[in-house]
Every structure is written in C-alpha cells, then in structure tokens.
Design an enzyme around this catalytic site. Sequence first.
Site, PDB file in Angstrom:
ATOM      1  N   HIS A 146      28.726  35.440  25.649  1.00 56.97           N
ATOM      2  CA  HIS A 146      29.262  36.395  25.823  1.00 56.97           C
ATOM      3  C   HIS A 146      30.065  36.929  24.777  1.00 56.97           C
ATOM      4  CE1 HIS A 146      31.845  39.430  28.063  1.00 56.97           C
ATOM      5  NE2 HIS A 146      33.173  38.559  27.755  1.00 56.97           N
ATOM      6  N   GLU A 213      31.945  33.195  35.973  1.00 55.08           N
ATOM      7  CA  GLU A 213      33.629  32.281  35.616  1.00 55.08           C
ATOM      8  C   GLU A 213      33.146  31.265  35.925  1.00 55.08           C
ATOM      9  OE1 GLU A 213      36.605  33.429  33.254  1.00 55.08           O
ATOM     10  OE2 GLU A 213      36.114  35.261  33.217  1.00 55.08           O
ATOM     11  N   LYS A 265      42.699  43.446  33.686  1.00 52.22           N
ATOM     12  CA  LYS A 265      42.492  42.459  34.512  1.00 52.22           C
ATOM     13  C   LYS A 265      43.154  42.352  35.742  1.00 52.22           C
ATOM     14  CE  LYS A 265      39.306  41.286  31.284  1.00 52.22           C
ATOM     15  NZ  LYS A 265      38.371  40.634  31.316  1.00 52.22           N
ATOM     16  N   THR A 372      33.513  34.718  30.267  1.00 50.06           N
ATOM     17  CA  THR A 372      32.715  35.042  30.928  1.00 50.06           C
ATOM     18  C   THR A 372      31.049  34.125  30.701  1.00 50.06           C
ATOM     19  OG1 THR A 372      34.042  37.256  31.009  1.00 50.06           O
ATOM     20  CG2 THR A 372      31.025  37.029  31.775  1.00 50.06           C
TER      21      THR A 372
HETATM   22 MN    MN Z   1      37.615  36.649  32.104  1.00 44.39          MN
END
Ligand code: MN
Length: 443
Positions: A146, A213, A265, A372
């Site tokens: 990622h 995740e 986020k 991720t």
């Molecule tokens: Mn993250």
Amino acid sequence: MPGNPLIDSTHDPELRSWVDSANGHPEFPVQNLPLCIFAQEGAGPRGGVAIGDQLLDLRALASSGLMSGNELALIETAAAPTLNSYCALTAADRVRLRKILSNLLSDLKSPLRSHTDSLFVALDAVSFEMPATVGDYSDFFAGIHHARNAGRMFRPDNPLLPNYWHVPIAYHGRASSIDVSGKGFPRPVGQTAAHGSTTPHFGPSKRVDFELELAIWIGGGNRTGEPIPIDKASDAIVGFGLLNDWSARDIQAWETQPLGPFLGKSFYSTVSPFLVTVEALAPFRRGMPSRGEGEPAPMAYLWDELDQQIGVFDCHLEVLISTEKMRAAGAEPVVLTEASGKDLVWTPAQMVAHHTVTGCNLRPGDLFGTGTVSSPGPKGHGSMLEMTEGGRVPLTLPNGEQRSFLEDGDEVIMRGWCEAEGYARIGLGEARGTVGPSLPYSD
Ligand code: MN
C-alpha cells in the site's frame, strides 16, 4: 508450526465441542473462542464467547452458580459490559481463561450442558457493541505494498520515503468515532481543492474510500515514562479484529499539508465485533521475511529474535462491496480485494515497542490499526485509491456500475480468517459499514 511455544492443547485440530454447530464451523470452532460484547432487547451489554452459531453468555455463566474461585473471577472479568478489564489481564491469566472456556465447551461432562437454554443465545439474535471503550487509537502505515502503491502516485521513481524502513510510521487517530460493524455514516462534508489548486471548495467529499486493516487490541499497562521493550511487547497485544479506516481522500489531500491526517480520517471508523485472542492465533504466527538490498535492518530497540521468528500473523483478508442497485436486484456482494495480513513490514510487537519508546503509556482497550493491507497484484489492493489509480481508472462491477470512489448507499464488507495445514480454520468475523448521503450543509 513446530517450535512455536505458544501452541497448546486448545489448538488441537481434533478437539470437538458438544455445541454441535461449532464442529467444522468456518469461523467459530472450539479452537477460536473469540470474545465480544453483545446485548439483547431488555438485557444490557455483557461479554460473550462465539461458539459455532451460538454465543455463550458470560454474564449468565458468572451468575449461574456453576463456577467458583479463580475460574469465576476470570469469567466475571470477561463478562463485564466492556472488555477493557479483560485487556488488562496478564498474559498468563488470558491463557488460563482460554483453557477454562475450552474445557467448558469441549468436555462431554461439562456442567454447562444441562443449562444451555439459560447460558446460550443464537449469534443472529443479538446486537453487538464495541468490544472495548477505546481510549486512544493509533493507525500505522505498515502495509508495504500500500505504501508503495500510494507513494508511486506522488513520487513515481521513489515511492517510499527514506524513513520507511526505520520508523513504524503512524498517526494518532480519533477514538470517539470508532463504531462497531453493521452501521453507517453520512458522507463527510469539508474543504477540498482540485489537485494543484490553492483555492478550496466546501461541500461533500467526492472521494470517500475504505482502508482494509487489521485491528490490534492492546493490553498496555505501561506507566508514562516506562517504555515497553521489544522482548516484552507481545504480552501487550491482546487480540485482533478487522478495521475499516474510512478516508475522505480529497479532504485528506488538502488538509495534510504539512501535518498528518485529521478530518479526512476522523469522521468514522468501523471495527469487527469480535476480539479474536492472540492466543487463538498462535498456529498462524509466521516469521518476518528478511529484508532485501537497500532495505536497512530495524534498529536494536525494534529487534527481537523470537518476534522475527513468530511475530507475523497470517490472516486472509477480503473486501466486498454491495451497492444499492445490487441489493435492489437481489445480487450478492462482489469481492473487490483479497490480501494477506502477512504483507506488513512491522510486527505488532514492533509497533508496541516503537509507540512506547518515548515513554508514551498505552492503556487497556487502546486500539492500533496496522495501516492499509495490500498484497501484490491487481486483486490485492486494500483501498480504492490504489484500485482506481487515484480515481483515474474507474472499476466496473459485474452489473455494469462504475466506481472511482464510493457512492452513497455502498456497503463495504471486510472479512478475515486464518487457515494452516494441521489446524482448524478460525474466522475474524466481519466489519460492515455503509456510506450514507451527506448531512445538509451550506457554504
Ligand atoms: Mn489507515
């Protein structure tokens, strides 16, 4: 695996439960015994253990009169309305509780067998709550593929910054907006700016994404000023689940200059309801592959031989999508991603050692995200950012719908399980969440 000192009789693949549905169950055989917090109409939150298609009600067990002494004390700890006290147990007590539960659910002479009506409830008849009250949440960036895929969009010739091999990169996330699987959130509204532009626009995010995740539940227990050394760090890890670190890429891109993620986020994160104990995962521990040329070794405070040998957790992870149109047509969710929890450059123990090296204290029930998880290849992308090359190449679903990022009504479903030759397969459960329309706004 031979040489793994953490494997015991509770992992024996021949072990069977007298709860029939557990035998051969793809997620919750007697070798798993994941903990959760559940509620039913008229009965408040309490601890439970999944076994087959049933939940053992630990509150009912604690008050049944069937248990006593130290065994009762451990059951009571896990029966509380949150698992924070369970997370605070010593590693030895967690192993003790696992043995007690394993015996109670496998022994044909178990005292529970004559009380099944009062002690068990069907898994599909309950609602789940957050496994623990999360005091602090930190999200790492340990998914190497990622990091490379995302870095390549900005620095095609040099995707990884020089600190990547030295520092387990993370940001401090928001604990208040972490929610348990099965719910949804409004599309976040905020400031965004077109790529390269210095004039922001206010409105709903057009680039809502998911991040696949692993959730890591922390026992912690170090006092401020007392780092947890790497050779003790694995004791601070209590269990695992799935985490969707929902991200608004356009809000993130404009605000993350020069500091880290904030509103892009913090609006919402989803975790799976089960805390799959680190003890249950013992057969799925693997070694960290050697680093290659140009990939400097970790510093001494992050290096422990045993951690390098068995500190990696081998879980199969997948992401599915179900759009509003698909549901209306009665179509099943479609798999977007299959990835491996092995594809991380730092072990959970290294994350703990790094997080605390300055003296920062962790508390029972704290949550880490791994970052991720992406695996090599086009089907291994842990976010839409990677799948659609930053939104430039939309993906086409089997019903013809196209997606650059998530649309309102899209449900994202994350699943995970562990399997290995010679051991019973165990599941991590599911983390589901749906993107809803944005709340009314004016600019
Ligand atoms: Mn993250």
